[in-house]
Design an enzyme around this catalytic site. Sequence first.
Site, mmCIF file in Angstrom:
data_model
loop_
_atom_site.group_PDB
_atom_site.id
_atom_site.type_symbol
_atom_site.label_atom_id
_atom_site.label_comp_id
_atom_site.label_asym_id
_atom_site.label_seq_id
_atom_site.Cartn_x
_atom_site.Cartn_y
_atom_site.Cartn_z
ATOM 1 C CG HIS A 105 -10.444 4.802 8.755
ATOM 2 N ND1 HIS A 105 -10.898 5.556 7.694
ATOM 3 C CD2 HIS A 105 -11.457 4.758 9.651
ATOM 4 C CE1 HIS A 105 -12.135 5.963 7.946
ATOM 5 N NE2 HIS A 105 -12.499 5.506 9.136
ATOM 6 C CG HIS A 133 -15.947 2.392 9.140
ATOM 7 N ND1 HIS A 133 -17.009 3.004 9.772
ATOM 8 C CD2 HIS A 133 -14.937 3.310 9.149
ATOM 9 C CE1 HIS A 133 -16.655 4.222 10.126
ATOM 10 N NE2 HIS A 133 -15.404 4.441 9.765
ATOM 11 C CG HIS A 166 -13.573 5.613 2.016
ATOM 12 N ND1 HIS A 166 -12.644 6.455 1.443
ATOM 13 C CD2 HIS A 166 -13.510 5.849 3.339
ATOM 14 C CE1 HIS A 166 -12.053 7.159 2.399
ATOM 15 N NE2 HIS A 166 -12.567 6.804 3.556
ATOM 16 C CD GLU A 217 -10.101 8.323 9.405
ATOM 17 O OE1 GLU A 217 -11.171 8.293 10.025
ATOM 18 O OE2 GLU A 217 -9.982 8.765 8.242
ATOM 19 C CG HIS A 272 -13.704 5.053 13.093
ATOM 20 N ND1 HIS A 272 -13.399 5.818 11.991
ATOM 21 C CD2 HIS A 272 -12.800 5.389 14.065
ATOM 22 C CE1 HIS A 272 -12.351 6.580 12.274
ATOM 23 N NE2 HIS A 272 -11.967 6.337 13.522
ATOM 24 C CB THR A 310 -12.850 10.842 9.126
ATOM 25 O OG1 THR A 310 -13.217 9.493 8.799
ATOM 26 C CG2 THR A 310 -12.793 11.003 10.637
HETATM 27 C C1 SG7 Z 1 -16.813 5.136 5.878
HETATM 28 O O1 SG7 Z 1 -16.695 6.228 6.802
HETATM 29 C C2 SG7 Z 1 -18.138 4.419 6.024
HETATM 30 C C3 SG7 Z 1 -19.301 5.423 6.012
HETATM 31 C C4 SG7 Z 1 -19.054 6.473 7.078
HETATM 32 C C5 SG7 Z 1 -17.752 7.169 6.822
HETATM 33 O O2 SG7 Z 1 -16.716 5.532 4.551
HETATM 34 O O3 SG7 Z 1 -18.142 3.710 7.228
HETATM 35 O O4 SG7 Z 1 -20.521 4.777 6.323
HETATM 36 C C6 SG7 Z 1 -21.199 4.130 5.333
HETATM 37 C C7 SG7 Z 1 -22.474 3.531 5.737
HETATM 38 O O5 SG7 Z 1 -20.763 4.051 4.214
HETATM 39 O O6 SG7 Z 1 -20.108 7.439 7.036
HETATM 40 C C8 SG7 Z 1 -22.127 8.412 7.763
HETATM 41 C C9 SG7 Z 1 -21.064 7.420 7.986
HETATM 42 O O7 SG7 Z 1 -21.065 6.683 8.946
HETATM 43 C C10 SG7 Z 1 -17.428 8.223 7.899
HETATM 44 O O8 SG7 Z 1 -17.470 7.642 9.185
HETATM 45 S S1 SG7 Z 1 -16.379 7.993 10.227
HETATM 46 O O9 SG7 Z 1 -16.418 9.409 10.465
HETATM 47 O O10 SG7 Z 1 -16.670 7.202 11.383
HETATM 48 N N1 SG7 Z 1 -14.954 7.632 9.653
HETATM 49 ZN ZN ZN Z 2 -14.146 5.940 10.140
#
Ligand code: SG7
Ligand code: ZN
Length: 265
Positions: free
Chosen positions: A94, A92, A67, A106, A119, A201
């Site tokens: 987007h 990470h 993702h 986002e 983020h 998100t």
């Molecule tokens: C991304 O966004 C990853 C997820 C994250 C999610 O898919 O960064 O983290 C991992 C470790 O896969 O989920 C629980 C979490 O941090 C949602 O994060 S966000 O709301 O900041 N976009």
């Molecule tokens: Zn995010």
Amino acid sequence: QWMPALAAGLVGQSEWSEYFPDCGGTSQSPVDVMTTQAKYDPSLIPVTPLGYSQHGNQPFTMYNNGHTVVIELPEWMGLGGLPWFFTAIQMHLHWGNDGPSPGGSEHTINGLSADAELHVVHYNSELYPNMSAAMTQKDGLAVLGILIVTGEETNPAFNNILNYLSRIRHADQKAFIPAFDVQSLLPEDLGRYYRYNGSLTTPPCHQSVIWTLFHKRVQISVAQLLKLEKILYSSKAEEPDRMLLQDNYRATQPLNHRVIFTSFS
Ligand code: SG7
Ligand code: ZN
């Protein structure tokens, strides 16, 4: 662990709530920030990244989760300036699909999207023992949102990530990358931001996030954005159908009863 079909792209977001009920909640993220509706709160002091620049010699772990690209952060990094201390977990990104065309971020401001969004995820380590305990609590997480726009100049800080993406082209691939100054990815002005209560998100969309969206955007070059958009796949290496990992941003969600606060007037 959401169904792979839900992993990337804008398609299917409306079905998330069938599998993850929180995704249909009334305090979801991201949101559009209507600046005329935002309320100045003089108690909002600048957020303080702690230890972001003390990266040490231990490499960072970076992986493609199908993702996005996730970079794990060492446990001594944290965030101050909130009512509790938050420990950093990961960061990470987007993004969209076609360079500086509409879409990618986002959060939007007055209906306008940026080209990408960074983020930095932290959990409330004063109240909860770990990330998984914190992520279901309404004061459990603090995420910094940094809007990214394209411009003329290359942003060397982002090359600390972009230079290594070719090592994790497929979902589940992992690489160790040289540690670097995480603060160099942030805007210089940490005093002006939007603050509201929202959610993750992506599924499971828990309504556990204290969001800080910086007013100042950071700039990368078009070439840097295109590299991010065209290099990763949401599919695993052994899967025959290659799917580029693009448009991994969620549509903005209704604000409902919430107020967005600003740290500046
Ligand atoms: C991304 O966004 C990853 C997820 C994250 C999610 O898919 O960064 O983290 C991992 C470790 O896969 O989920 C629980 C979490 O941090 C949602 O994060 S966000 O709301 O900041 N976009
Ligand atoms: Zn995010």
